[in-house]
Design an enzyme around this catalytic site. Structure first.
Site, PDB file in Angstrom:
ATOM      1  N   SER A  73       0.892  -1.287   0.039  1.00 48.58           N
ATOM      2  CA  SER A  73       0.074   0.173   0.025  1.00 48.58           C
ATOM      3  C   SER A  73       0.674   1.272   0.038  1.00 48.58           C
ATOM      4  CB  SER A  73      -0.761   0.091   1.179  1.00 48.58           C
ATOM      5  OG  SER A  73      -1.495   1.255   1.346  1.00 48.58           O
ATOM      6  N   TYR A  78      -2.475  -1.436  10.205  1.00 49.55           N
ATOM      7  CA  TYR A  78      -2.402  -1.748   8.803  1.00 49.55           C
ATOM      8  C   TYR A  78      -1.046  -1.234   8.002  1.00 49.55           C
ATOM      9  CZ  TYR A  78      -4.169  -0.876   3.752  1.00 49.55           C
ATOM     10  OH  TYR A  78      -4.251  -1.038   2.655  1.00 49.55           O
TER      11      TYR A  78
END
Length: 280
Positions: free
Chosen positions: A154, A167
């Protein structure tokens, strides 16, 4: 004739979103595709996971390209399930050439308020599950002397943001895992790379927890329309594009899959996470 005729791909998180887009892009190039997904809600995550119906629909869409497809229910956190799905793929298709370790979930909390359950769930899914998929396919790819492994990280692992420590820690870990694995398989015809998309217009981005974190000043439940207006107000994204389409990511995935073996241990960044101030 496609550029991937005779190849077999295995995709985790394949029932919808980026996984589905990747599956169809590979199928359009002639690859047979196995899509795996949990197809069940996950404790500590406050939005719905993919369904069995979505998995079945993805299989049908793949088959429309004239290739073979298989849908499997797999919890990426479970070693036995992952190993079993990889073994079934090899048994039924005869080989396994491409792994897209793509599954991912999101949750919002500050470090101070993150629970043990939330931390473990995010890390186990977004990092440990990626590791388990990669580990499972290496023996077959080494035997074939060919493999293309791509893990979904990401832009959060590049830009960071508040409320996403678990995350982002997982996504940073994926990059380290990819770079290490690339060195270990460098002499066996196998490449290993990571893709770091910014926000993508999938269920991981369009869900109530995301709407609420972007719009804490609005009465709940926040609507998608209110959320998209907030993205405009914040000038979120890149060149006026507020979020990527899954197909944008698939084009980069195909570039890495089709490379003849010279790109490995690399990180492809796509779009922007957006200004850190936008995630309160």
């Amino acid at each position: 004739m496609g550029q991937l005729d005779g190849r077999v791909a295995f995709i985790t998180g394949g029932a919808r979103g980026q996984g589905r887009a990747h599956a169809l892009a590979l199928a359009a190039e002639g690859a047979d595709v196995v899509v795996a997904d949990i197809c069940a809600d996950v404790a500590a995550i406050n939005y719905p996971m993919a369904s069995e119906d979505q998995l079945e629909e993805t299989v049908k869409l793949i088959e429309e390209h004239g290739v073979r497809a298989l849908g499997l229910r797999v919890d990426a956190r479970d070693t036995e399930q992952v190993n079993g799905a990889v073994a079934q793929t090899i048994a039924e298709f005869g080989r396994l050439d491409i792994l897209l370790a793509n599954q991912g979930i999101v949750d919002f909390s500050t470090v101070e308020t993150t629970t043990d359950e939330s931390w473990a769930t995010i890390i186990d899914t977004n990092l440990t599950g990626i590791f388990k998929a990669i580990r499972a396919v290496i023996p077959q790819m080494r035997k074939q002397e060919f493999g293309r492994i791509i893990a979904t990280s990401s832009m959060g692992a590049r830009a960071t943001a508040p409320n996403l420590a678990h995350y982002i820690a997982a996504k940073w870990g994926v990059i380290g895992l990819v770079k290490t694995t690339a060195l270990e398989v460098a002499d066996f015809g196998v490449t290993v790379n990571a893709i770091c998309p910014g926000a993508v217009g999938t269920d991981l981005f369009f869900n109530q927890p995301t709407y609420d974190i972007f719009c804490p000043d609005l009465p709940k439940p926040v609507t998608r329309e209110q959320f998209e207006k907030r993205l405009d107000d914040l000038n979120y994204g890149l060149n006026g594009v507020r979020y990527l389409n899954a197909e944008d990511v698939s084009r980069t995935m195909l570039y890495l899959v089709l490379d003849r073996g010279l790109i490995s241990g690399q990180v492809a960044e796509i779009g922007l996470l957006g200004p850190a101030r936008s995630i309160y």
